[in-house]
Design a protein around this motif. Sequence first.
Motif, PDB file in Angstrom:
ATOM      1  N   PRO A 330      22.664  15.714  41.310  1.00 51.81           N
ATOM      2  CA  PRO A 330      23.096  14.531  42.050  1.00 51.81           C
ATOM      3  C   PRO A 330      23.121  13.299  41.146  1.00 51.81           C
ATOM      4  CG  PRO A 330      20.778  14.889  42.455  1.00 51.81           C
ATOM      5  CD  PRO A 330      21.222  15.991  41.526  1.00 51.81           C
ATOM      6  N   ARG A 331      23.890  12.328  41.541  1.00 51.97           N
ATOM      7  CA  ARG A 331      23.898  11.062  40.806  1.00 51.97           C
ATOM      8  C   ARG A 331      22.613  10.289  41.129  1.00 51.97           C
ATOM      9  NH1 ARG A 331      29.297   9.216  40.953  1.00 51.97           N
ATOM     10  NH2 ARG A 331      29.308  10.676  39.218  1.00 51.97           N
ATOM     11  N   ARG A 332      22.061  10.541  42.302  1.00 51.38           N
ATOM     12  CA  ARG A 332      20.941   9.748  42.771  1.00 51.38           C
ATOM     13  C   ARG A 332      20.078  10.568  43.724  1.00 51.38           C
ATOM     14  NH1 ARG A 332      20.530   4.287  43.094  1.00 51.38           N
ATOM     15  NH2 ARG A 332      22.678   4.055  42.390  1.00 51.38           N
ATOM     16  N   ILE A 333      18.779  10.366  43.609  1.00 54.79           N
ATOM     17  CA  ILE A 333      17.860  10.949  44.591  1.00 54.79           C
ATOM     18  C   ILE A 333      17.153   9.785  45.269  1.00 54.79           C
ATOM     19  CG2 ILE A 333      15.814  12.341  44.971  1.00 54.79           C
ATOM     20  CD1 ILE A 333      16.543  14.074  42.707  1.00 54.79           C
ATOM     21  N   VAL A 334      17.146   9.789  46.572  1.00 56.98           N
ATOM     22  CA  VAL A 334      16.526   8.707  47.327  1.00 56.98           C
ATOM     23  C   VAL A 334      15.275   9.247  48.002  1.00 56.98           C
ATOM     24  CG1 VAL A 334      16.901   6.957  49.069  1.00 56.98           C
ATOM     25  CG2 VAL A 334      18.843   7.911  47.828  1.00 56.98           C
ATOM     26  N   LEU A 335      14.152   8.618  47.738  1.00 54.70           N
ATOM     27  CA  LEU A 335      12.912   9.009  48.400  1.00 54.70           C
ATOM     28  C   LEU A 335      12.654   8.034  49.527  1.00 54.70           C
ATOM     29  CD1 LEU A 335      10.828   9.616  45.166  1.00 54.70           C
ATOM     30  CD2 LEU A 335      11.657  11.371  46.722  1.00 54.70           C
ATOM     31  N   THR A 336      12.387   8.553  50.694  1.00 58.07           N
ATOM     32  CA  THR A 336      12.076   7.657  51.799  1.00 58.07           C
ATOM     33  C   THR A 336      11.179   8.365  52.810  1.00 58.07           C
ATOM     34  OG1 THR A 336      13.036   6.081  53.360  1.00 58.07           O
ATOM     35  CG2 THR A 336      14.146   8.198  53.151  1.00 58.07           C
ATOM     36  N   GLY A 337      10.877   7.708  53.896  1.00 59.62           N
ATOM     37  CA  GLY A 337       9.977   8.269  54.903  1.00 59.62           C
ATOM     38  C   GLY A 337       8.654   7.527  54.890  1.00 59.62           C
ATOM     39  N   ARG A 338       7.839   7.765  55.919  1.00 56.52           N
ATOM     40  CA  ARG A 338       6.614   6.996  56.042  1.00 56.52           C
ATOM     41  C   ARG A 338       5.636   7.240  54.896  1.00 56.52           C
ATOM     42  NH1 ARG A 338       3.569   7.587  60.988  1.00 56.52           N
ATOM     43  NH2 ARG A 338       3.980   9.791  60.630  1.00 56.52           N
ATOM     44  N   SER A 339       5.623   8.455  54.353  1.00 55.57           N
ATOM     45  CA  SER A 339       4.677   8.735  53.270  1.00 55.57           C
ATOM     46  C   SER A 339       5.140   8.203  51.922  1.00 55.57           C
ATOM     47  CB  SER A 339       4.426  10.235  53.158  1.00 55.57           C
ATOM     48  OG  SER A 339       3.903  10.739  54.351  1.00 55.57           O
ATOM     49  N   ALA A 340       6.329   7.610  51.906  1.00 55.48           N
ATOM     50  CA  ALA A 340       6.823   7.071  50.636  1.00 55.48           C
ATOM     51  C   ALA A 340       5.893   5.969  50.122  1.00 55.48           C
ATOM     52  CB  ALA A 340       8.240   6.537  50.805  1.00 55.48           C
ATOM     53  N   ARG A 341       5.064   5.434  51.015  1.00 61.43           N
ATOM     54  CA  ARG A 341       4.059   4.436  50.583  1.00 61.43           C
ATOM     55  C   ARG A 341       3.163   4.973  49.477  1.00 61.43           C
ATOM     56  NH1 ARG A 341       0.552   3.885  55.647  1.00 61.43           N
ATOM     57  NH2 ARG A 341       1.325   6.001  56.003  1.00 61.43           N
ATOM     58  N   ALA A 342       2.956   6.301  49.484  1.00 61.60           N
ATOM     59  CA  ALA A 342       2.017   6.881  48.527  1.00 61.60           C
ATOM     60  C   ALA A 342       2.625   7.055  47.137  1.00 61.60           C
ATOM     61  CB  ALA A 342       1.519   8.232  49.045  1.00 61.60           C
ATOM     62  N   LEU A 343       3.931   6.842  47.040  1.00 61.78           N
ATOM     63  CA  LEU A 343       4.604   7.131  45.769  1.00 61.78           C
ATOM     64  C   LEU A 343       4.035   6.370  44.568  1.00 61.78           C
ATOM     65  CD1 LEU A 343       8.279   7.478  47.008  1.00 61.78           C
ATOM     66  CD2 LEU A 343       6.848   9.265  46.019  1.00 61.78           C
ATOM     67  N   PRO A 344       3.653   5.106  44.732  1.00 62.45           N
ATOM     68  CA  PRO A 344       3.131   4.408  43.551  1.00 62.45           C
ATOM     69  C   PRO A 344       1.980   5.156  42.869  1.00 62.45           C
ATOM     70  CG  PRO A 344       3.527   2.843  45.312  1.00 62.45           C
ATOM     71  CD  PRO A 344       3.765   4.202  45.889  1.00 62.45           C
ATOM     72  N   TYR A 345       1.173   5.852  43.669  1.00 62.12           N
ATOM     73  CA  TYR A 345       0.047   6.578  43.063  1.00 62.12           C
ATOM     74  C   TYR A 345       0.454   7.967  42.571  1.00 62.12           C
ATOM     75  CZ  TYR A 345      -2.304   2.838  45.495  1.00 62.12           C
ATOM     76  OH  TYR A 345      -2.667   1.605  45.932  1.00 62.12           O
ATOM     77  N   MET A 346       1.693   8.338  42.842  1.00 66.62           N
ATOM     78  CA  MET A 346       2.140   9.685  42.476  1.00 66.62           C
ATOM     79  C   MET A 346       3.055   9.674  41.255  1.00 66.62           C
ATOM     80  SD  MET A 346       2.839  10.823  46.442  1.00 66.62           S
ATOM     81  CE  MET A 346       3.457  12.482  46.182  1.00 66.62           C
ATOM     82  N   GLN A 347       3.402   8.473  40.792  1.00 68.82           N
ATOM     83  CA  GLN A 347       4.398   8.348  39.722  1.00 68.82           C
ATOM     84  C   GLN A 347       4.100   9.220  38.497  1.00 68.82           C
ATOM     85  OE1 GLN A 347       7.274   6.915  39.548  1.00 68.82           O
ATOM     86  NE2 GLN A 347       7.204   5.959  41.572  1.00 68.82           N
ATOM     87  N   GLU A 348       2.884   9.111  38.018  1.00 68.86           N
ATOM     88  CA  GLU A 348       2.594   9.777  36.752  1.00 68.86           C
ATOM     89  C   GLU A 348       2.665  11.293  36.891  1.00 68.86           C
ATOM     90  OE1 GLU A 348      -0.924   9.601  33.414  1.00 68.86           O
ATOM     91  OE2 GLU A 348      -0.891   8.141  35.069  1.00 68.86           O
ATOM     92  N   GLY A 349       2.070  11.777  38.008  1.00 68.77           N
ATOM     93  CA  GLY A 349       2.134  13.213  38.262  1.00 68.77           C
ATOM     94  C   GLY A 349       3.578  13.666  38.409  1.00 68.77           C
ATOM     95  N   MET A 350       4.355  12.848  39.078  1.00 68.62           N
ATOM     96  CA  MET A 350       5.759  13.175  39.292  1.00 68.62           C
ATOM     97  C   MET A 350       6.473  13.349  37.950  1.00 68.62           C
ATOM     98  SD  MET A 350       8.152  11.014  41.863  1.00 68.62           S
ATOM     99  CE  MET A 350       9.437  10.252  40.905  1.00 68.62           C
ATOM    100  N   ARG A 351       6.166  12.439  37.041  1.00 69.26           N
ATOM    101  CA  ARG A 351       6.827  12.525  35.742  1.00 69.26           C
ATOM    102  C   ARG A 351       6.453  13.830  35.042  1.00 69.26           C
ATOM    103  NH1 ARG A 351       5.432   7.697  33.680  1.00 69.26           N
ATOM    104  NH2 ARG A 351       3.904   8.753  32.365  1.00 69.26           N
ATOM    105  N   SER A 352       5.174  14.199  35.139  1.00 65.72           N
ATOM    106  CA  SER A 352       4.768  15.418  34.443  1.00 65.72           C
ATOM    107  C   SER A 352       5.421  16.642  35.080  1.00 65.72           C
ATOM    108  CB  SER A 352       3.240  15.554  34.424  1.00 65.72           C
ATOM    109  OG  SER A 352       2.772  16.271  35.545  1.00 65.72           O
ATOM    110  N   GLY A 353       5.527  16.639  36.400  1.00 68.53           N
ATOM    111  CA  GLY A 353       6.178  17.757  37.067  1.00 68.53           C
ATOM    112  C   GLY A 353       7.645  17.851  36.678  1.00 68.53           C
ATOM    113  N   LEU A 354       8.314  16.695  36.621  1.00 67.56           N
ATOM    114  CA  LEU A 354       9.721  16.689  36.217  1.00 67.56           C
ATOM    115  C   LEU A 354       9.871  17.214  34.811  1.00 67.56           C
ATOM    116  CD1 LEU A 354      11.196  13.362  37.612  1.00 67.56           C
ATOM    117  CD2 LEU A 354      12.248  15.608  37.758  1.00 67.56           C
ATOM    118  N   GLU A 355       8.928  16.830  33.965  1.00 66.11           N
ATOM    119  CA  GLU A 355       9.030  17.238  32.566  1.00 66.11           C
ATOM    120  C   GLU A 355       8.854  18.747  32.425  1.00 66.11           C
ATOM    121  OE1 GLU A 355       6.595  15.739  28.742  1.00 66.11           O
ATOM    122  OE2 GLU A 355       7.340  14.209  30.135  1.00 66.11           O
TER     123      GLU A 355
END
Lengths: 400, 400
Positions: A330-355
Amino acid sequence: MPHKADRDQIRRQNRSIILQALRRDGPLARIELGQITKLSPATVTSITGDLLDQGLIEGFETSEQKEQSTRGRPRSLLRLTPNAAYVVCVRLSVQRLDLALVDYSGQTVAHHSAPLEGNALTSDTTSPRLVHLIRELLTMADAPSSRVQEIGLIAQGAVDVDVEAGTIIWSPAIDGRNTQIVEPLSAAFDAHCTIVNDTNMITEALHWSDPEKYAGTFVVVFLDHGMGMGLYLDGRLFCGANGKAAEIGHTNHMPDGALCQCGKKGCFEAYLSENALSRIALAEPSCDAPSLDAALELAASGNGPVLDGFSGAGRVLGFALARIIAMFDPRRIVLTGRSARALPYMQEGMRSGLEDGLIADLSQNHEIDVAPWDEDYIIRGMAAQAMTRLDLCYKGTAGR
Amino acid sequence: MPHKADRDQIRRQNRSIILQALRRDGPLARIELGQITKLSPATVTSITGDLLDQGLIEGFETSEQKEQSTRGRPRSLLRLTPNAAYVVCVRLSVQRLDLALVDYSGQTVAHHSAPLEGNALTSDTTSPRLVHLIRELLTMADAPSSRVQEIGLIAQGAVDVDVEAGTIIWSPAIDGRNTQIVEPLSAAFDAHCTIVNDTNMITEALHWSDPEKYAGTFVVVFLDHGMGMGLYLDGRLFCGANGKAAEIGHTNHMPDGALCQCGKKGCFEAYLSENALSRIALAEPSCDAPSLDAALELAASGNGPVLDGFSGAGRVLGFALARIIAMFDPRRIVLTGRSARALPYMQEGMRSGLEDGLIADLSQNHEIDVAPWDEDYIIRGMAAQAMTRLDLCYKGTAGR
DNA sequence: GGTATTTTTTTGGACACCAAAAAAATGTTG
DNA sequence: CAACATTTTTTTGGTGTCCAAAAAAATACC
């Protein structure tokens, strides 16, 4: 092999384009419609003439208009006739029932929202109750029931739906099974009635809200009680052969992994549902009532084990995104929903998973961003989709 | 918002439908074209008249035709003029270079196939060499080079391609990096040139071979050296925003799982590539030279550990299919490729993987079947795709 | 040779598009 | 205030596409 083309198709499409332009950009003069649609003034006059005859659009005057008048013949604005047709949106979630009545111009003209008390609905009472509530809504808005053209039913929560048969096989909100819903509603109002998917409507709403940004191929990941996905592929919503595409929450992340509510092991939802994220709070022994808010507070205060928990969840999300990127590009992935509030604390883990989950070749040419969550998205998306369907109902000029 | 429609579109589409009917169903009479396309006889006469004037189709007579003649005016058959245009397919795999010249009627009129000896190609020599080989092909078929309309380059193997720039970033067959390829070929023959994906062409070929069966939404899983996927969604090939969709081989099956050739851990290909399947033979200690054939022979002889190995690989494949079904909800999944031979020994494992990886709700409404593998699929798919593109190049009636 | 039958072409009408001219409705100016 | 300028909308006339129906063409049958 595509189907043969004929004249009617041209008119139908151009007519639909004009209606969409009016719905999107409010009252417009014919000359503006010509500029937006690239149709010649003669054609705009012809098509809007038809639409006026059919009562779907009407002239519109504002006082502002006269103030900033210039020389030359003044523009005469056109707008969609609000009461030309109505769309009803019904949202049935675990503890609430919401209804909205949207008129042909896209305005919500009436809504109803009430908590669902336990066992309030059964298989037998659901559709009569909905018919009754819709009639009340119509009375409130002074809208004749014959003008209801589309009814969309959004069944949220852990719902099992049979789209073909138009039934709700099972829902926590209904006491009983195989609730007939499409057929009774459709018959009561002589309208097109469908069961739609909430995430698909969010996707449609994002496209509608900003067709430049949310265009072509993009994916919406919806983090809420569960985990959902919406697919917009090559400029249109993708639903799969049986309308069940875009399942991500209950696809396997880890064979023989954590037990999921669905009974299988290792689903993404077992790691990323609101419940799963809430349990992160338990990493702090003093926590007695785990909840997402509690977990977020602990994370905000710098609690190490809780931060590690979010990082781990982020890593799982990263693997999910890697999979999505590889499959759909996709050109873009949009994250949303009520739990999206937690994303700031998930950034680093997310990067490692993507990698670790994404082949290097694919790790560019896409953006991941977070859209603020607004409950109304769902209704707006539904209305937009239903209206577009209406716009294409072209009944020749013979009907005059 | 879709684009405005105009008259030319009608003619273009109907013209294209007639050309496609002729390409698919051989020589046809006008009346048959009318029946197939649902166009009126008058319209068929008009469109075929244009095409005759432009030299794209021509009259055709057979002796058979006269034998089974009935009363009435005899049908006059039309066919595509074979030399009206040509498509060149180039396939660059690790150790071979194959070229095929396909004429406008869809027949392969010349081909060239030669092994690639080590370091035979460099960044600088590749495109001149291809231009030379294509010219030879044209001479063989007595085709003027000005009639080459489309050149498709299929880069197989572990190739890194930049579709935008039209370059091969890296390929095991070429000594050097960033090989310019699209631009030189395009310039040499004044033709449209693209780099295409092999699995996509197989998908296109399946659709072409049986448009009834392979229609709507289906997925092709290609088991060969590596593992590939092709997506046909809502009646058309899906390639993603950057042409890199449908990656499955290097998506993660098991975090921190088996090491893959790509350097990451736990990719599907680490379990399902030809190499990985070959290593199953090592479960039998007496095996000295592992190969897929050796493994299959051992399995056929009922060797327990080897059968267990295939079952394990099947389970991984089952998880992959579960993921595909959940994401795309296809009507059909087609398994093909050289390693598809191993599927009979993988069935049971596949079923267990599907069961553990797929939510029950989705476990029906799809068929999984195996298509016999034919190398020519790739070229046929490419030619079909290129021809369809040609059919839509409508140059009005002004060109007469 | 006339008639029946089937295919193909021609004719004439409907309709959707557009460009250009005309009409309509206003502001500007002497 | 009437003539002119300007802008928007409508009308006119032309082109091109489709189709239905009539006509023409080409063959078999009697």
